[in-house]
Each structure stands twice: as structure tokens, then as C-alpha cells.
Design a protein around this motif. Structure first.
Motif, PDB file in Angstrom:
ATOM      1  N   GLU A   1      30.028 -27.055 -11.721  1.00 54.29           N
ATOM      2  CA  GLU A   1      28.834 -26.766 -10.714  1.00 54.29           C
ATOM      3  C   GLU A   1      27.609 -27.959 -10.787  1.00 54.29           C
ATOM      4  N   GLN A   2      27.175 -28.478  -9.563  1.00 48.31           N
ATOM      5  CA  GLN A   2      25.998 -29.230  -9.721  1.00 48.31           C
ATOM      6  C   GLN A   2      24.792 -28.350  -9.823  1.00 48.31           C
ATOM      7  N   PRO A   3      23.786 -28.899 -10.706  1.00 43.77           N
ATOM      8  CA  PRO A   3      23.747 -30.378 -11.527  1.00 43.77           C
ATOM      9  C   PRO A   3      24.218 -30.035 -12.982  1.00 43.77           C
ATOM     10  N   TYR A   4      25.201 -29.024 -13.288  1.00 35.51           N
ATOM     11  CA  TYR A   4      25.448 -28.836 -14.524  1.00 35.51           C
ATOM     12  C   TYR A   4      27.028 -29.386 -15.224  1.00 35.51           C
ATOM     13  N   GLU A   5      27.294 -30.520 -14.330  1.00 38.56           N
ATOM     14  CA  GLU A   5      28.551 -31.068 -14.902  1.00 38.56           C
ATOM     15  C   GLU A   5      28.547 -31.715 -16.180  1.00 38.56           C
ATOM     16  N   ASN A   6      27.383 -31.850 -16.964  1.00 40.58           N
ATOM     17  CA  ASN A   6      27.380 -31.937 -18.362  1.00 40.58           C
ATOM     18  C   ASN A   6      27.326 -30.867 -19.373  1.00 40.58           C
ATOM     19  N   TRP A   7      27.409 -29.722 -18.566  1.00 39.99           N
ATOM     20  CA  TRP A   7      27.550 -28.468 -19.703  1.00 39.99           C
ATOM     21  C   TRP A   7      28.893 -27.895 -19.796  1.00 39.99           C
ATOM     22  N   ALA A   8      29.155 -27.067 -20.735  1.00 37.48           N
ATOM     23  CA  ALA A   8      30.193 -26.478 -20.780  1.00 37.48           C
ATOM     24  C   ALA A   8      30.040 -24.733 -21.410  1.00 37.48           C
ATOM     25  N   ARG A   9      31.000 -24.102 -21.253  1.00 36.67           N
ATOM     26  CA  ARG A   9      30.845 -22.724 -21.886  1.00 36.67           C
ATOM     27  C   ARG A   9      31.742 -22.261 -22.825  1.00 36.67           C
ATOM     28  N   VAL A  10      31.417 -21.845 -23.878  1.00 33.77           N
ATOM     29  CA  VAL A  10      32.441 -21.429 -25.185  1.00 33.77           C
ATOM     30  C   VAL A  10      32.308 -19.923 -25.172  1.00 33.77           C
ATOM     31  N   THR A  11      33.333 -19.417 -25.141  1.00 37.42           N
ATOM     32  CA  THR A  11      33.597 -17.755 -25.589  1.00 37.42           C
ATOM     33  C   THR A  11      33.277 -17.575 -27.015  1.00 37.42           C
ATOM     34  N   ILE A  12      32.572 -16.510 -27.448  1.00 36.94           N
ATOM     35  CA  ILE A  12      32.255 -15.975 -28.572  1.00 36.94           C
ATOM     36  C   ILE A  12      33.473 -15.383 -29.337  1.00 36.94           C
ATOM     37  N   GLY A  13      34.388 -15.995 -30.086  1.00 36.81           N
ATOM     38  CA  GLY A  13      35.624 -15.547 -30.548  1.00 36.81           C
ATOM     39  C   GLY A  13      35.407 -14.989 -32.175  1.00 36.81           C
ATOM     40  N   THR A  14      36.278 -14.765 -32.836  1.00 37.32           N
ATOM     41  CA  THR A  14      36.415 -14.294 -34.099  1.00 37.32           C
ATOM     42  C   THR A  14      35.621 -15.297 -34.842  1.00 37.32           C
ATOM     43  N   PRO A  15      35.307 -15.029 -36.299  1.00 39.75           N
ATOM     44  CA  PRO A  15      34.863 -16.189 -37.171  1.00 39.75           C
ATOM     45  C   PRO A  15      35.669 -17.241 -37.233  1.00 39.75           C
ATOM     46  N   GLU A  16      36.817 -16.902 -37.550  1.00 41.01           N
ATOM     47  CA  GLU A  16      37.735 -18.140 -37.708  1.00 41.01           C
ATOM     48  C   GLU A  16      37.888 -18.904 -36.437  1.00 41.01           C
ATOM     49  N   GLN A  17      38.202 -18.295 -35.355  1.00 46.92           N
ATOM     50  CA  GLN A  17      37.963 -19.063 -33.893  1.00 46.92           C
ATOM     51  C   GLN A  17      36.818 -19.859 -33.800  1.00 46.92           C
ATOM     52  N   ASN A  18      35.688 -19.431 -34.184  1.00 49.59           N
ATOM     53  CA  ASN A  18      34.492 -20.184 -33.984  1.00 49.59           C
ATOM     54  C   ASN A  18      34.286 -21.132 -34.994  1.00 49.59           C
ATOM     55  N   ASN A  19      34.689 -20.942 -36.242  1.00 50.61           N
ATOM     56  CA  ASN A  19      34.778 -22.183 -37.119  1.00 50.61           C
ATOM     57  C   ASN A  19      35.843 -23.211 -36.763  1.00 50.61           C
ATOM     58  N   ALA A  20      37.042 -23.000 -36.151  1.00 52.30           N
ATOM     59  CA  ALA A  20      37.861 -23.890 -35.609  1.00 52.30           C
ATOM     60  C   ALA A  20      37.141 -24.575 -34.519  1.00 52.30           C
ATOM     61  N   PHE A  21      36.420 -24.072 -33.650  1.00 59.12           N
ATOM     62  CA  PHE A  21      35.637 -24.872 -32.583  1.00 59.12           C
ATOM     63  C   PHE A  21      34.518 -25.536 -33.329  1.00 59.12           C
ATOM     64  N   LEU A  22      33.646 -25.116 -34.222  1.00 55.60           N
ATOM     65  CA  LEU A  22      32.899 -25.962 -34.790  1.00 55.60           C
ATOM     66  C   LEU A  22      33.232 -27.054 -35.718  1.00 55.60           C
ATOM     67  N   ASN A  23      34.592 -27.043 -36.174  1.00 55.30           N
ATOM     68  CA  ASN A  23      35.216 -27.898 -36.993  1.00 55.30           C
ATOM     69  C   ASN A  23      35.627 -29.152 -35.951  1.00 55.30           C
ATOM     70  N   ALA A  24      36.071 -28.818 -34.817  1.00 53.01           N
ATOM     71  CA  ALA A  24      36.362 -29.523 -33.852  1.00 53.01           C
ATOM     72  C   ALA A  24      35.177 -30.309 -33.069  1.00 53.01           C
ATOM     73  N   LEU A  25      34.179 -29.746 -33.028  1.00 49.00           N
ATOM     74  CA  LEU A  25      32.853 -30.511 -32.706  1.00 49.00           C
ATOM     75  C   LEU A  25      32.584 -31.541 -33.813  1.00 49.00           C
ATOM     76  N   ASP A  26      32.573 -31.214 -35.064  1.00 48.88           N
ATOM     77  CA  ASP A  26      32.473 -32.030 -36.170  1.00 48.88           C
ATOM     78  C   ASP A  26      33.281 -33.228 -36.258  1.00 48.88           C
ATOM     79  N   SER A  27      34.596 -33.119 -35.722  1.00 53.18           N
ATOM     80  CA  SER A  27      35.807 -34.071 -35.705  1.00 53.18           C
ATOM     81  C   SER A  27      35.221 -35.036 -34.594  1.00 53.18           C
ATOM     82  N   LEU A  28      34.583 -34.430 -33.508  1.00 57.86           N
ATOM     83  CA  LEU A  28      34.435 -35.523 -32.402  1.00 57.86           C
ATOM     84  C   LEU A  28      33.129 -36.362 -32.780  1.00 57.86           C
ATOM     85  N   LYS A  29      32.336 -35.807 -33.675  1.00 60.88           N
ATOM     86  CA  LYS A  29      31.241 -36.880 -34.078  1.00 60.88           C
ATOM     87  C   LYS A  29      31.774 -37.604 -35.473  1.00 60.88           C
ATOM     88  N   GLY A  30      32.773 -37.358 -35.761  1.00 62.36           N
ATOM     89  CA  GLY A  30      33.230 -37.986 -37.164  1.00 62.36           C
ATOM     90  C   GLY A  30      33.924 -39.282 -36.593  1.00 62.36           C
TER      91      GLY A  30
END
Length: 373
Positions: A344-373
Motif C-alpha cells: 500500500e502506498q506510501p508504505y511499499e518499504n514496510w513489512a509486517r511480521v507476526t509475533i511467533g514463538t520464541p524459537e520462531q522469532n529467533n529464526a526471524f532475527l537470525n535471518a535478519l542478521d544473515s541479510l546484513k552479514g
């Protein structure tokens, strides 16, 4: 068929429908595996409850399965009575639907005429806009304030023109903020009886204690036309069976929705599951509290990583990717993590992430870190 007869048949379709964008849905797990050839480690794109529904709801589905050769009760009386009792309303003012999306469509079909005006906020749940456009209405989308507070001044100003419908969600989907009690009261004071106020409370169970107030009580004493929408898809963990409900200001509004929704839109398994889920307050409390705790942790971790997220009272975070949200989500899919890039304009650079279990959230955070790595 002759060449002169070859056509995509678009001329048969109303222009309002041809012009609508596709719904931005999450990706089903089987489609994900077939497309990417890997297993999903964290499905965080559809605001589903990672803790699942009440065990009582599952048992009720299993017990009712042998009766599916029969049509369900079109009036869903037992469930409406239970919900009505829970809110202190007569069952005649409760309407069930195939998810609250079904009821959004029923509301628009019941009240909108071509050329009518609908007011909502931006960013918004897509069907608040698309459902109105499909009926030939015009839609005004009012942006949140810079601090992600609700645009109360803009809403009140828009109400002076007596739009046919005011519809928005709080807590907001996709942004996450919740309206304040003072802001809510200002909107009620600015409403005219010619405007239907549809208050979408799909995420109300995730409100922090300091943000809670009794909106239903205020609506009841307003003497205005209103509908409050709720769902069993989010906090109750029943997204797959599709059941939502509307609390209506009076029986006239409720009966109009019964005429414009599918009379058998709520299946028998959904009815019994919702009935048991509604009664199991302990499971609901445990599930929402766990999600709220993880919400705070994930917000802090994303802030540490330099991502700006809107304040959330929901089971998700809306954050600035710093690049195309759709492209960002695609990168994460290749790591087995699903989030939803916003379109949706003007939020094309935004995303929505669901709050999961601690393990799922950690997997998301690790994926974020790998993108920057």
C-alpha cells in the motif's frame, strides 16, 4: 472460437471490480514448499496464533465431524447467545460470519450506494478500502500522525461531511497502534446518525492493560449507528475454520447483515470450535500474554538492529525495511522465514511480521542478521 470472438471477457465485469488490486494474502505452507523447495522455519506472514486454539475447540471439531452431512444452523443461535451473554447483549444483535472479512463485505453491501463516501485510515486493512470500492463508493484514507497516533483531527474534520461509513481497526492492522479513549470519545462526538461507524476490533485481545478502555460501553450509550467487528482467527487461534462476529447497535442493523451475508457462511465445525474457544478464557489469557511478552522482546531486538517499527498493541510488528518490503520479504523466504511485504502506498518499504514463538522469532532475527552479514 473465431478470432473476433476471442476475449478475456473483462467487459462482463464491473469496472470497479476490474480495477481492484489483488488481495495481499500470506503464503500457504504447501505452496511455499512447492515453490522454494525448502521447509519453513517461521511462518510469520498472516498474524496467526502460534500457540494454536484451545484444546477444547479441537475436541469439539472432532466430536462434530460425524455430523457434517447435515447443514449447520443458519442462525448459529447457541453461539450467538453465548457471545451475547458475554457482552451483555441480546443474541439478536450478534451476527456471525465466515471471518470478519465476510461481515465487512456484508456491511458494505447493506449500506453503500454507488457514489457514497467511506472514510478509513492509512495504512489500513485492505478490505476496508477494497470492499467499499467494489460497491462503487469513494474512499478517503487518512494517514496516521508522525508519532503513529490516530489522526483524530482529520477524522473529525472528515465526519463533518457526513460520510456514509467510517471504518477502521484498533488496534490497527497493519500498523499496530491503538486509539486512546479520549480520541475515541472525540470521534463519537463528531459522528452524525447518517454515518455508520464500523469499529474493527480484530486484535482487541492483544491490547496492553494501560491501553484498554470499554469501547462497547461508549458505543452503547452513544445512540449512534455502529457495528463492532471481532474474530476468532487471531487470539483464539481458529484462522483455518473462518469465524467472526459483529456486535450491532440494534436489531435493524443486525437483520440487514443477515440479508447480505451467506446464510450458511459459518460451517458446523467452526461453530462448535468457536463456542468452546470463547468459553476457554484460561487458554486465551495464556496465549495472549505469551504473545505480548514476545512482542516486547522482538521490538527491542529489532530496534537494536536499526529497524524502525510502529508501536504495537497487536500480535505483529510493522517495520521499515529500508528497501522494498516485497523484495525484503522475498529474501527472507529463501531462508525459510515468511513475513508480509506491504504493497500500500506510501508504505511499499514496510513489512509486517507476526509475533511467533520464541524459537520462531529467533529464526526471524537470525535471518535478519544473515541479510546484513
Amino acid at each position: 472460437m473465431k478470432d473476433s470472438q476471442m476475449s478475456d471477457f473483462r467487459s462482463l465485469i464491473r469496472p470497479e471490480i476490474n480495477d481492484l488490486p489483488d488481495y495481499n494474502a500470506g503464503l500457504a505452507l504447501d505452496r511455499f514448499r512447492a515453490t522454494y523447495g525448502i521447509d519453513c522455519v517461521a511462518k510469520l506472514d498472516s498474524n496467526e496464533n502460534p500457540h494454536g486454539p484451545s484444546p477444547r475447540a479441537i475436541a469439539a471439531i472432532e466430536a462434530a465431524a460425524t455430523g457434517v452431512a447435515r447443514y449447520p444452523d443458519a442462525g448459529t443461535l447457541a453461539l450467538r447467545q453465548a457471545i451475547g451473554t458475554g457482552y451483555g447483549l441480546p443474541a439478536e444483535r450478534v451476527v456471525m460470519g465466515n471471518g470478519s472479512e465476510d461481515l465487512i463485505g456484508a456491511i458494505f453491501r447493506a449500506v453503500l450506494r454507488p457514489g457514497d463516501h467511506v472514510v478509513t485510515i492509512c495504512p489500513s486493512f485492505g478490505l476496508h478500502e477494497f470492499g467499499a470500492l467494489a460497491c462503487g463508493a469513494t474512499v478517503s484514507k487518512l494517514p496516521f500522525n508522525e508519532d503513529w497516533s490516530f489522526p483524530i483531527d482529520g477524522i473529525v474534520d472528515a465526519l463533518a461531511d457526513k460520510p456514509r461509513v467510517l471504518m477502521f481497526s484498533s488496534p490497527s492492522n497493519p500498523a499496530g497502534p491503538a486509539i486512546t479513549s479520549d480520541g475515541f470519545d472525540r470521534i463519537l462526538a463528531g459522528l452524525d446518525p447518517e454515518t455508520l461507524f464500523v469499529f474493527d476490533e480484530a486484535y482487541v485481545e492483544f491490547l496492553s492493560d494501560d491501553a484498554k478502555f470499554n469501547a462497547l460501553e461508549r458505543l452503547e450509550t452513544s445512540n449512534l449507528p455502529w457495528i463492532s467487528l471481532r474474530t476468532f482467527s487471531k487470539a483464539y487461534g481458529l484462522a483455518g475454520v473462518r469465524v467472526g462476529y459483529a456486535l450491532c447497535a440494534n436489531e435493524v442493523l443486525a437483520k440487514s447483515l443477515l440479508k447480505t451475508r451467506n446464510p450458511f457462511g459459518v460451517n458446523a465445525l467452526a461453530v462448535v470450535a468457536a463456542h468452546e474457544a470463547f468459553a476457554d478464557v484460561d487458554h486465551l489469557e495464556h496465549s495472549t500474554r505469551a504473545t505480548m511478552a514476545e512482542r516486547g522482546r522482538l521490538y527491542e531486538e529489532m530496534t537494536k538492529r536499526g529497524y524502525s517499527a510502529a508501536p504495537s498493541h497487536t500480535n505483529f510488528l510493522f517495520f521499515d525495511c529500508g528497501e522494498s518490503g516485497a523484495g525484503f520479504a522475498e529474501k527472507l523466504r529463501h531462508k525459510g522465514v515468511l513475513i508480509k511485504g506491504w504493497l500500500e502506498q506510501p508504505y511499499e518499504n514496510w513489512a509486517r511480521v507476526t509475533i511467533g514463538t520464541p524459537e520462531q522469532n529467533n529464526a526471524f532475527l537470525n535471518a535478519l542478521d544473515s541479510l546484513k552479514g
